[in-house]
Design an enzyme around this catalytic site. Structure first.
Site, PDB file in Angstrom:
ATOM      1  N   LYS A  32       0.765  -1.322   0.072  1.00 40.67           N
ATOM      2  CA  LYS A  32       0.173  -0.061  -0.168  1.00 40.67           C
ATOM      3  C   LYS A  32       0.918   1.059   0.112  1.00 40.67           C
ATOM      4  CE  LYS A  32      -4.427   1.101   0.282  1.00 40.67           C
ATOM      5  NZ  LYS A  32      -5.739   0.211  -0.142  1.00 40.67           N
ATOM      6  N   ASP A  69      -7.125   4.167  -4.553  1.00 39.13           N
ATOM      7  CA  ASP A  69      -7.732   4.097  -3.247  1.00 39.13           C
ATOM      8  C   ASP A  69      -8.282   5.475  -2.846  1.00 39.13           C
ATOM      9  OD1 ASP A  69      -7.993   2.155  -0.720  1.00 39.13           O
ATOM     10  OD2 ASP A  69      -7.409   4.052  -0.071  1.00 39.13           O
TER      11      ASP A  69
END
Ligand code: NDP
Ligand code: 2IT
Length: 449
Positions: free
Chosen positions: A129, A169
Protein backbone atom coordinates in the site's frame (compact mmCIF):
# COMPACT_ATOMS: atom_id res chain seq x y z
CA UNK A 1 -7.78 -13.88 31.37
CA UNK A 2 -7.19 -17.26 29.73
CA UNK A 3 -3.91 -18.39 28.23
CA UNK A 4 -4.81 -17.33 24.69
CA UNK A 5 -5.83 -13.83 25.79
CA UNK A 6 -2.48 -13.66 27.55
CA UNK A 7 -0.64 -14.55 24.35
CA UNK A 8 -2.64 -12.00 22.37
CA UNK A 9 -1.85 -9.24 24.88
CA UNK A 10 1.82 -10.24 24.96
CA UNK A 11 2.06 -10.22 21.17
CA UNK A 12 0.31 -6.84 21.02
CA UNK A 13 2.62 -5.36 23.66
CA UNK A 14 5.56 -6.15 21.38
CA UNK A 15 3.82 -4.79 18.27
CA UNK A 16 2.94 -1.56 20.11
CA UNK A 17 6.46 -1.15 21.52
CA UNK A 18 8.00 -1.77 18.10
CA UNK A 19 5.60 0.48 16.20
CA UNK A 20 4.79 3.32 18.59
CA UNK A 21 1.88 5.62 17.81
CA UNK A 22 0.64 3.61 14.82
CA UNK A 23 -2.86 3.17 16.23
CA UNK A 24 -4.63 1.92 13.11
CA UNK A 25 -1.85 -0.59 12.51
CA UNK A 26 -2.20 -1.89 16.09
CA UNK A 27 -5.96 -2.16 15.57
CA UNK A 28 -5.62 -4.13 12.32
CA UNK A 29 -3.01 -6.49 13.77
CA UNK A 30 -5.08 -7.17 16.89
CA UNK A 31 -8.18 -7.96 14.85
CA UNK A 32 -6.20 -10.54 12.88
CA UNK A 33 -4.21 -12.17 15.68
CA UNK A 34 -7.34 -12.72 17.76
CA UNK A 35 -8.27 -15.26 15.07
CA UNK A 36 -4.78 -16.54 14.29
CA UNK A 37 -3.28 -17.13 17.76
CA UNK A 38 -5.98 -19.71 18.70
CA UNK A 39 -5.49 -21.33 15.26
CA UNK A 40 -1.73 -21.61 15.89
CA UNK A 41 -2.40 -23.75 18.98
CA UNK A 42 -3.29 -26.59 16.62
CA UNK A 43 -0.71 -25.63 14.00
CA UNK A 44 2.59 -25.16 15.88
CA UNK A 45 4.78 -25.27 12.75
CA UNK A 46 3.93 -21.61 12.11
CA UNK A 47 4.93 -20.62 15.65
CA UNK A 48 8.28 -22.32 15.43
CA UNK A 49 9.14 -20.33 12.30
CA UNK A 50 7.85 -17.08 13.85
CA UNK A 51 5.56 -16.55 10.87
CA UNK A 52 3.21 -14.14 12.64
CA UNK A 53 6.10 -12.05 13.99
CA UNK A 54 7.46 -11.84 10.44
CA UNK A 55 4.08 -10.96 8.93
CA UNK A 56 3.69 -7.83 11.07
CA UNK A 57 7.08 -6.54 9.88
CA UNK A 58 7.00 -5.01 6.37
CA UNK A 59 9.54 -6.45 3.93
CA UNK A 60 10.39 -2.86 3.03
CA UNK A 61 9.12 0.68 3.72
CA UNK A 62 9.94 3.53 1.38
CA UNK A 63 9.35 7.14 2.50
CA UNK A 64 10.19 10.02 0.22
CA UNK A 65 9.89 13.73 -0.37
CA UNK A 66 7.47 14.99 -3.06
CA UNK A 67 8.12 18.62 -4.01
CA UNK A 68 5.81 20.30 -6.54
CA UNK A 69 4.78 23.77 -7.69
CA UNK A 70 1.16 25.00 -7.45
CA UNK A 71 -0.77 27.18 -9.92
CA UNK A 72 0.46 30.34 -8.19
CA UNK A 73 4.07 29.32 -8.73
CA UNK A 74 4.54 28.51 -5.04
CA UNK A 75 6.64 25.55 -3.88
CA UNK A 76 4.75 22.81 -2.07
CA UNK A 77 6.01 19.75 -0.25
CA UNK A 78 4.32 16.46 0.60
CA UNK A 79 5.45 13.10 1.88
CA UNK A 80 5.19 9.94 -0.23
CA UNK A 81 5.13 6.32 0.99
CA UNK A 82 5.13 2.77 -0.30
CA UNK A 83 4.83 -0.12 2.12
CA UNK A 84 6.01 -3.39 0.55
CA UNK A 85 4.47 -5.68 3.13
CA UNK A 86 4.65 -9.25 1.88
CA UNK A 87 5.65 -10.87 -1.43
CA UNK A 88 5.35 -14.55 -0.45
CA UNK A 89 2.61 -15.38 -2.96
CA UNK A 90 3.18 -12.74 -5.65
CA UNK A 91 4.46 -9.24 -6.37
CA UNK A 92 3.38 -6.50 -3.95
CA UNK A 93 -0.09 -5.30 -4.93
CA UNK A 94 -2.31 -2.63 -3.45
CA UNK A 95 -3.61 0.88 -3.84
CA UNK A 96 -2.30 4.40 -3.35
CA UNK A 97 -4.21 6.78 -1.08
CA UNK A 98 -3.98 10.57 -1.38
CA UNK A 99 -5.58 12.13 1.71
CA UNK A 100 -4.32 14.66 4.30
CA UNK A 101 -4.68 12.04 7.09
CA UNK A 102 -2.24 9.61 5.42
CA UNK A 103 0.65 8.58 7.66
CA UNK A 104 2.86 5.54 8.21
CA UNK A 105 0.48 3.82 10.64
CA UNK A 106 -2.54 4.13 8.34
CA UNK A 107 -0.64 2.78 5.34
CA UNK A 108 0.82 -0.09 7.37
CA UNK A 109 -2.68 -1.09 8.51
CA UNK A 110 -3.86 -0.99 4.90
CA UNK A 111 -0.84 -2.95 3.64
CA UNK A 112 -1.29 -5.56 6.38
CA UNK A 113 -4.98 -6.03 5.52
CA UNK A 114 -4.05 -6.22 1.84
CA UNK A 115 -1.83 -9.28 2.38
CA UNK A 116 -4.78 -11.31 3.71
CA UNK A 117 -7.26 -9.86 1.21
CA UNK A 118 -5.07 -10.62 -1.78
CA UNK A 119 -4.50 -14.16 -0.54
CA UNK A 120 -8.29 -14.65 -0.27
CA UNK A 121 -8.79 -13.70 -3.94
CA UNK A 122 -6.91 -16.93 -4.90
CA UNK A 123 -4.80 -14.87 -7.33
CA UNK A 124 -0.97 -14.67 -7.05
CA UNK A 125 -0.63 -11.24 -5.44
CA UNK A 126 1.41 -10.14 -2.44
CA UNK A 127 0.41 -7.13 -0.35
CA UNK A 128 1.43 -3.48 -0.43
CA UNK A 129 0.00 0.00 0.00
CA UNK A 130 1.18 3.54 -0.49
CA UNK A 131 0.17 7.11 -0.94
CA UNK A 132 0.69 10.61 0.29
CA UNK A 133 -0.66 13.26 2.65
CA UNK A 134 -1.42 15.32 -0.48
CA UNK A 135 -5.05 16.55 -0.52
CA UNK A 136 -6.53 16.48 -4.05
CA UNK A 137 -9.61 18.39 -2.83
CA UNK A 138 -9.74 21.90 -4.24
CA UNK A 139 -6.68 21.35 -6.45
CA UNK A 140 -6.78 22.06 -10.18
CA UNK A 141 -6.17 19.26 -12.72
CA UNK A 142 -2.82 20.89 -13.42
CA UNK A 143 -1.82 20.79 -9.76
CA UNK A 144 -2.88 17.16 -9.43
CA UNK A 145 -0.78 16.38 -12.52
CA UNK A 146 2.26 18.22 -11.20
CA UNK A 147 2.03 16.46 -7.86
CA UNK A 148 1.47 12.96 -9.30
CA UNK A 149 4.36 13.39 -11.75
CA UNK A 150 6.69 14.30 -8.92
CA UNK A 151 5.36 11.42 -6.82
CA UNK A 152 5.97 8.92 -9.64
CA UNK A 153 9.44 10.32 -10.37
CA UNK A 154 10.56 8.73 -7.10
CA UNK A 155 8.13 5.80 -6.90
CA UNK A 156 9.11 4.45 -10.34
CA UNK A 157 12.44 3.10 -9.06
CA UNK A 158 10.67 0.87 -6.51
CA UNK A 159 7.84 -0.63 -8.60
CA UNK A 160 7.44 -2.72 -11.76
CA UNK A 161 4.99 -5.09 -13.44
CA UNK A 162 6.66 -8.10 -11.73
CA UNK A 163 7.72 -6.27 -8.55
CA UNK A 164 5.02 -3.99 -7.19
CA UNK A 165 1.82 -2.91 -8.93
CA UNK A 166 -0.01 0.04 -7.33
CA UNK A 167 -3.63 1.05 -8.05
CA UNK A 168 -6.17 3.55 -6.70
CA UNK A 169 -7.72 4.07 -3.28
CA UNK A 170 -9.17 7.17 -1.55
CA UNK A 171 -8.32 10.25 -3.61
CA UNK A 172 -6.76 8.22 -6.43
CA UNK A 173 -9.00 7.43 -9.37
CA UNK A 174 -8.57 7.15 -13.12
CA UNK A 175 -7.32 10.75 -13.47
CA UNK A 176 -4.46 10.23 -11.01
CA UNK A 177 -3.63 6.76 -12.38
CA UNK A 178 -3.47 8.30 -15.87
CA UNK A 179 -0.99 11.01 -14.91
CA UNK A 180 1.14 8.50 -12.99
CA UNK A 181 1.11 6.00 -15.83
CA UNK A 182 2.17 8.68 -18.29
CA UNK A 183 5.08 9.71 -16.10
CA UNK A 184 6.18 6.10 -15.52
CA UNK A 185 6.17 5.49 -19.27
CA UNK A 186 8.26 8.57 -19.97
CA UNK A 187 10.84 7.67 -17.36
CA UNK A 188 11.12 3.96 -18.15
CA UNK A 189 10.36 3.94 -21.88
CA UNK A 190 8.13 0.90 -21.47
CA UNK A 191 4.42 0.19 -21.70
CA UNK A 192 3.72 -2.44 -19.06
CA UNK A 193 1.04 -3.39 -16.56
CA UNK A 194 2.78 -1.51 -13.72
CA UNK A 195 -0.44 0.12 -12.47
CA UNK A 196 -4.02 -1.14 -12.45
CA UNK A 197 -7.21 0.85 -12.74
CA UNK A 198 -5.93 2.14 -16.09
CA UNK A 199 -8.22 3.60 -18.75
CA UNK A 200 -9.72 1.10 -21.16
CA UNK A 201 -7.81 2.50 -24.15
CA UNK A 202 -4.43 2.21 -22.41
CA UNK A 203 -4.37 -1.21 -20.80
CA UNK A 204 -7.29 -1.07 -18.37
CA UNK A 205 -9.86 -3.78 -17.78
CA UNK A 206 -13.59 -3.59 -18.20
CA UNK A 207 -15.37 -3.73 -14.82
CA UNK A 208 -12.28 -2.65 -12.79
CA UNK A 209 -13.89 0.74 -11.95
CA UNK A 210 -17.05 -1.06 -10.79
CA UNK A 211 -15.37 -4.07 -9.20
CA UNK A 212 -15.09 -3.16 -5.50
CA UNK A 213 -18.71 -2.02 -5.18
CA UNK A 214 -20.06 -4.85 -7.33
CA UNK A 215 -18.02 -7.41 -5.40
CA UNK A 216 -19.31 -6.02 -2.11
CA UNK A 217 -22.92 -6.46 -3.29
CA UNK A 218 -22.17 -10.00 -4.52
CA UNK A 219 -20.65 -10.83 -1.13
CA UNK A 220 -23.70 -9.42 0.72
CA UNK A 221 -25.90 -11.59 -1.51
CA UNK A 222 -23.90 -14.72 -0.55
CA UNK A 223 -24.08 -13.82 3.15
CA UNK A 224 -27.84 -13.25 3.01
CA UNK A 225 -28.29 -16.57 1.17
CA UNK A 226 -27.03 -18.43 4.26
CA UNK A 227 -30.16 -17.15 6.05
CA UNK A 228 -32.50 -17.85 3.11
CA UNK A 229 -32.61 -14.15 2.16
CA UNK A 230 -31.39 -11.90 -0.66
CA UNK A 231 -30.93 -8.21 -1.44
CA UNK A 232 -34.29 -8.17 -3.24
CA UNK A 233 -36.57 -5.75 -1.40
CA UNK A 234 -33.92 -4.85 1.20
CA UNK A 235 -33.40 -1.30 2.35
CA UNK A 236 -29.66 -0.56 2.24
CA UNK A 237 -27.70 2.23 3.97
CA UNK A 238 -24.44 3.06 2.19
CA UNK A 239 -21.81 5.55 3.37
CA UNK A 240 -19.37 7.40 1.13
CA UNK A 241 -20.11 8.59 -2.39
CA UNK A 242 -16.84 7.75 -4.14
CA UNK A 243 -15.80 4.84 -6.33
CA UNK A 244 -16.82 2.03 -3.98
CA UNK A 245 -20.10 3.55 -2.80
CA UNK A 246 -21.27 4.48 -6.32
CA UNK A 247 -20.84 1.00 -7.71
CA UNK A 248 -22.24 -0.66 -4.61
CA UNK A 249 -25.38 1.42 -5.25
CA UNK A 250 -25.43 0.27 -8.87
CA UNK A 251 -25.21 -3.46 -8.13
CA UNK A 252 -27.46 -3.41 -5.04
CA UNK A 253 -30.10 -1.68 -7.15
CA UNK A 254 -29.69 -4.19 -10.00
CA UNK A 255 -30.15 -6.98 -7.45
CA UNK A 256 -33.45 -5.48 -6.28
CA UNK A 257 -32.32 -3.58 -3.16
CA UNK A 258 -33.15 0.04 -2.37
CA UNK A 259 -30.26 2.32 -1.36
CA UNK A 260 -31.51 5.06 0.99
CA UNK A 261 -28.33 6.88 2.04
CA UNK A 262 -25.01 8.21 0.70
CA UNK A 263 -22.49 10.45 2.44
CA UNK A 264 -19.23 12.34 2.35
CA UNK A 265 -17.08 13.75 5.12
CA UNK A 266 -19.57 16.60 5.69
CA UNK A 267 -22.79 14.63 6.21
CA UNK A 268 -25.28 12.20 4.68
CA UNK A 269 -28.34 12.29 2.45
CA UNK A 270 -31.46 10.28 3.25
CA UNK A 271 -33.63 9.41 0.27
CA UNK A 272 -36.43 7.03 1.37
CA UNK A 273 -37.56 6.62 -2.24
CA UNK A 274 -34.15 5.15 -3.11
CA UNK A 275 -31.15 6.19 -5.22
CA UNK A 276 -32.29 4.91 -8.63
CA UNK A 277 -30.36 4.71 -11.91
CA UNK A 278 -31.03 8.32 -12.88
CA UNK A 279 -30.10 9.68 -9.45
CA UNK A 280 -26.92 7.58 -9.44
CA UNK A 281 -25.92 9.08 -12.80
CA UNK A 282 -26.34 12.50 -11.18
CA UNK A 283 -24.13 11.45 -8.22
CA UNK A 284 -21.43 10.16 -10.58
CA UNK A 285 -21.38 13.43 -12.52
CA UNK A 286 -21.44 15.45 -9.27
CA UNK A 287 -18.60 13.50 -7.64
CA UNK A 288 -16.37 12.37 -10.51
CA UNK A 289 -16.61 15.34 -12.88
CA UNK A 290 -17.78 18.41 -10.96
CA UNK A 291 -16.09 17.18 -7.75
CA UNK A 292 -18.94 18.68 -5.70
CA UNK A 293 -20.43 17.80 -2.29
CA UNK A 294 -23.18 15.26 -1.59
CA UNK A 295 -25.61 17.81 -0.03
CA UNK A 296 -26.24 19.07 -3.57
CA UNK A 297 -28.18 15.81 -4.14
CA UNK A 298 -30.82 17.01 -1.66
CA UNK A 299 -31.27 20.32 -3.44
CA UNK A 300 -31.83 18.45 -6.70
CA UNK A 301 -34.05 15.64 -5.37
CA UNK A 302 -35.66 17.42 -2.45
CA UNK A 303 -34.77 15.03 0.35
CA UNK A 304 -33.21 15.24 3.79
CA UNK A 305 -29.54 16.16 4.40
CA UNK A 306 -28.05 15.46 7.83
CA UNK A 307 -24.96 17.55 8.44
CA UNK A 308 -22.07 16.19 10.50
CA UNK A 309 -23.51 12.68 10.97
CA UNK A 310 -22.98 9.23 9.46
CA UNK A 311 -25.89 7.24 7.94
CA UNK A 312 -26.10 4.58 10.67
CA UNK A 313 -29.01 6.29 12.45
CA UNK A 314 -31.31 5.44 9.54
CA UNK A 315 -33.57 2.37 9.62
CA UNK A 316 -32.21 -0.25 7.17
CA UNK A 317 -31.91 -4.03 6.65
CA UNK A 318 -28.35 -3.95 5.32
CA UNK A 319 -25.48 -1.53 6.00
CA UNK A 320 -22.51 -1.06 3.69
CA UNK A 321 -19.84 1.29 5.07
CA UNK A 322 -17.91 2.40 1.95
CA UNK A 323 -16.06 5.57 3.08
CA UNK A 324 -13.13 5.11 5.47
CA UNK A 325 -11.66 3.45 8.58
CA UNK A 326 -13.45 3.64 11.94
CA UNK A 327 -16.55 5.32 10.49
CA UNK A 328 -18.93 2.97 12.35
CA UNK A 329 -18.57 2.84 16.14
CA UNK A 330 -20.22 0.77 18.86
CA UNK A 331 -23.10 3.25 19.29
CA UNK A 332 -23.78 3.10 15.57
CA UNK A 333 -23.68 -0.70 15.74
CA UNK A 334 -26.22 -0.69 18.59
CA UNK A 335 -28.52 1.68 16.69
CA UNK A 336 -28.30 -0.44 13.54
CA UNK A 337 -29.15 -3.62 15.45
CA UNK A 338 -32.04 -1.95 17.30
CA UNK A 339 -33.36 -0.70 13.96
CA UNK A 340 -33.49 -4.20 12.50
CA UNK A 341 -30.28 -4.32 10.46
CA UNK A 342 -29.33 -7.97 9.81
CA UNK A 343 -26.25 -7.66 7.60
CA UNK A 344 -23.18 -5.40 7.55
CA UNK A 345 -20.88 -5.72 4.54
CA UNK A 346 -17.72 -3.61 4.57
CA UNK A 347 -16.85 -1.90 1.28
CA UNK A 348 -14.23 0.25 3.00
CA UNK A 349 -11.11 -1.00 4.81
CA UNK A 350 -11.64 -1.43 8.57
CA UNK A 351 -14.70 0.89 8.74
CA UNK A 352 -16.08 -0.76 11.91
CA UNK A 353 -14.34 -0.23 15.24
CA UNK A 354 -13.35 -3.36 17.23
CA UNK A 355 -16.16 -2.74 19.75
CA UNK A 356 -18.71 -2.45 16.92
CA UNK A 357 -17.48 -5.74 15.43
CA UNK A 358 -17.75 -7.49 18.80
CA UNK A 359 -21.33 -6.31 19.15
CA UNK A 360 -22.25 -7.51 15.66
CA UNK A 361 -20.72 -10.93 16.33
CA UNK A 362 -22.39 -11.22 19.73
CA UNK A 363 -25.77 -10.47 18.14
CA UNK A 364 -25.18 -12.94 15.27
CA UNK A 365 -25.47 -10.16 12.70
CA UNK A 366 -24.10 -11.23 9.31
CA UNK A 367 -20.83 -9.29 9.41
CA UNK A 368 -18.55 -9.31 6.34
CA UNK A 369 -15.15 -7.74 7.09
CA UNK A 370 -13.50 -5.58 4.43
CA UNK A 371 -10.67 -7.95 3.64
CA UNK A 372 -13.27 -10.42 2.33
CA UNK A 373 -16.15 -8.19 1.23
CA UNK A 374 -14.15 -5.53 -0.66
CA UNK A 375 -11.63 -7.92 -2.25
CA UNK A 376 -13.42 -7.67 -5.62
CA UNK A 377 -11.47 -4.51 -6.45
CA UNK A 378 -8.01 -5.96 -6.10
CA UNK A 379 -9.21 -9.26 -7.58
CA UNK A 380 -10.22 -7.44 -10.75
CA UNK A 381 -6.89 -5.63 -10.66
CA UNK A 382 -5.40 -9.13 -10.77
CA UNK A 383 -7.56 -9.86 -13.81
CA UNK A 384 -6.31 -6.61 -15.38
CA UNK A 385 -2.71 -7.80 -14.83
CA UNK A 386 -3.51 -11.12 -16.51
CA UNK A 387 -5.02 -9.35 -19.53
CA UNK A 388 -1.93 -7.09 -19.73
CA UNK A 389 0.35 -10.14 -19.64
CA UNK A 390 -1.48 -12.01 -22.39
CA UNK A 391 -2.00 -8.73 -24.29
CA UNK A 392 -5.71 -9.39 -24.73
CA UNK A 393 -8.85 -7.83 -23.29
CA UNK A 394 -11.78 -9.85 -22.01
CA UNK A 395 -15.43 -8.84 -22.49
CA UNK A 396 -17.48 -7.16 -19.77
CA UNK A 397 -19.43 -10.40 -19.21
CA UNK A 398 -16.26 -12.50 -18.88
CA UNK A 399 -14.70 -10.16 -16.31
CA UNK A 400 -17.89 -9.77 -14.29
CA UNK A 401 -18.42 -13.53 -14.27
CA UNK A 402 -14.87 -14.08 -13.03
CA UNK A 403 -15.35 -11.41 -10.35
CA UNK A 404 -18.59 -13.05 -9.26
CA UNK A 405 -16.91 -16.48 -9.04
CA UNK A 406 -14.09 -15.01 -6.95
CA UNK A 407 -16.53 -13.44 -4.47
CA UNK A 408 -18.46 -16.72 -4.18
CA UNK A 409 -15.16 -18.53 -3.54
CA UNK A 410 -14.08 -16.01 -0.89
CA UNK A 411 -17.41 -16.64 0.80
CA UNK A 412 -16.73 -20.40 0.69
CA UNK A 413 -13.29 -19.87 2.25
CA UNK A 414 -14.87 -17.83 5.06
CA UNK A 415 -17.38 -20.61 5.59
CA UNK A 416 -14.64 -23.27 5.62
CA UNK A 417 -12.56 -21.56 8.30
CA UNK A 418 -15.28 -19.61 10.10
CA UNK A 419 -18.25 -21.94 10.55
CA UNK A 420 -19.09 -22.32 14.23
CA UNK A 421 -20.77 -25.16 16.10
CA UNK A 422 -24.17 -23.40 16.00
CA UNK A 423 -23.99 -23.21 12.19
CA UNK A 424 -23.32 -19.46 12.05
CA UNK A 425 -20.38 -18.23 10.02
CA UNK A 426 -17.86 -16.00 11.80
CA UNK A 427 -16.57 -14.17 8.72
CA UNK A 428 -13.88 -12.36 10.71
CA UNK A 429 -12.30 -15.62 11.79
CA UNK A 430 -12.91 -17.25 8.40
CA UNK A 431 -11.31 -14.42 6.41
CA UNK A 432 -8.33 -14.08 8.76
CA UNK A 433 -7.45 -17.77 8.86
CA UNK A 434 -8.33 -18.32 5.19
CA UNK A 435 -6.05 -15.45 4.17
CA UNK A 436 -3.27 -16.46 6.56
CA UNK A 437 -2.78 -20.13 5.64
CA UNK A 438 -1.72 -19.62 2.02
CA UNK A 439 0.76 -16.83 2.82
CA UNK A 440 2.15 -18.65 5.87
CA UNK A 441 2.69 -21.88 3.90
CA UNK A 442 4.46 -19.96 1.13
CA UNK A 443 6.72 -18.28 3.70
CA UNK A 444 7.56 -21.62 5.29
CA UNK A 445 8.42 -23.08 1.88
CA UNK A 446 10.65 -20.13 0.98
CA UNK A 447 12.80 -20.27 4.11
CA UNK A 448 14.28 -17.02 5.37
CA UNK A 449 11.82 -14.55 3.83
P1 NDP B 1 -12.98 7.72 -3.07
O1 NDP B 1 -11.91 8.71 -2.88
O2 NDP B 1 -13.53 7.47 -4.41
O3 NDP B 1 -14.21 8.07 -2.10
C1 NDP B 1 -14.04 8.17 -0.74
C2 NDP B 1 -15.37 8.52 -0.11
O4 NDP B 1 -15.25 8.37 1.30
C3 NDP B 1 -15.79 9.95 -0.35
O5 NDP B 1 -17.18 10.04 -0.37
C4 NDP B 1 -15.19 10.66 0.85
O6 NDP B 1 -15.82 11.87 1.18
C5 NDP B 1 -15.43 9.65 1.93
N1 NDP B 1 -14.42 9.82 2.98
C6 NDP B 1 -13.06 9.76 2.85
N2 NDP B 1 -12.46 10.03 4.01
C7 NDP B 1 -13.45 10.26 4.88
C8 NDP B 1 -13.46 10.60 6.25
N3 NDP B 1 -12.32 10.74 6.95
N4 NDP B 1 -14.66 10.74 6.86
C9 NDP B 1 -15.83 10.60 6.15
N5 NDP B 1 -15.87 10.30 4.85
C10 NDP B 1 -14.70 10.13 4.23
O7 NDP B 1 -12.42 6.36 -2.42
P2 NDP B 1 -12.91 4.86 -2.64
O8 NDP B 1 -14.38 4.82 -2.85
O9 NDP B 1 -12.01 4.24 -3.62
O10 NDP B 1 -12.55 4.22 -1.22
C11 NDP B 1 -13.49 4.12 -0.15
C12 NDP B 1 -13.06 3.03 0.82
O11 NDP B 1 -12.99 1.77 0.12
C13 NDP B 1 -11.67 3.22 1.44
O12 NDP B 1 -11.68 2.67 2.74
C14 NDP B 1 -10.78 2.36 0.55
O13 NDP B 1 -9.61 1.95 1.22
C15 NDP B 1 -11.71 1.19 0.29
N6 NDP B 1 -11.41 0.37 -0.88
C16 NDP B 1 -11.28 0.90 -2.13
C17 NDP B 1 -11.05 0.09 -3.21
C18 NDP B 1 -10.99 0.61 -4.60
O14 NDP B 1 -10.86 -0.21 -5.53
N7 NDP B 1 -11.09 1.90 -4.85
C19 NDP B 1 -10.87 -1.36 -3.05
C20 NDP B 1 -11.10 -1.84 -1.71
C21 NDP B 1 -11.35 -0.99 -0.68
P3 NDP B 1 -15.06 13.27 0.95
O15 NDP B 1 -15.20 13.56 -0.51
O16 NDP B 1 -15.75 14.23 1.82
O17 NDP B 1 -13.62 13.06 1.36
O1 2IT C 1 -7.90 -1.61 -0.73
C1 2IT C 1 -7.85 -2.13 -1.86
O2 2IT C 1 -7.99 -3.34 -2.02
C2 2IT C 1 -7.65 -1.25 -3.01
N1 2IT C 1 -7.59 -0.03 -2.85
C3 2IT C 1 -7.49 -1.82 -4.39
C4 2IT C 1 -6.07 -2.27 -4.61
C5 2IT C 1 -5.74 -2.73 -6.01
O3 2IT C 1 -4.54 -3.03 -6.19
O4 2IT C 1 -6.60 -2.81 -6.88
Amino acid sequence: MNQQDDKIEQFMAEVIAGNPGELEFHQAVKEVIRSIIPFLEDNPKYNKAKILERMVEPERVIIFRVPWIDDNGKFQMNRGFRIQMNSAIGPYKGGLRFHPTVNLGILKFLAFEQVFKNSLTTLPMGGGKGGSDFDPKGKSDNEVMKFTQSFMTELQRHIGADTDIPAGDIGVGMREIGYMYGQYKRLKNEFTGVLTGKGLEWGGSLVRPQATGYGCAFFAEEMLKTRGKSLEGMSVAISGSGNVAQHAVEKVTQLGGKVVTLSDSNGFIYDPKGVDVEKLAYVMELKNVKRGRIYEYCRKYNCEYVEGRTPWIVRCNVAMPCATQNELNVNDARTLINNGCICVTEGANMPSTPEAIDLFLKNKILFGPGKAANAGGVATSGLEMTQNSIRLGWTREEVEQKLHNIMVNIHKTCEKYGKESDGNINYVKGANIGGFVKVADAMLAQGLV
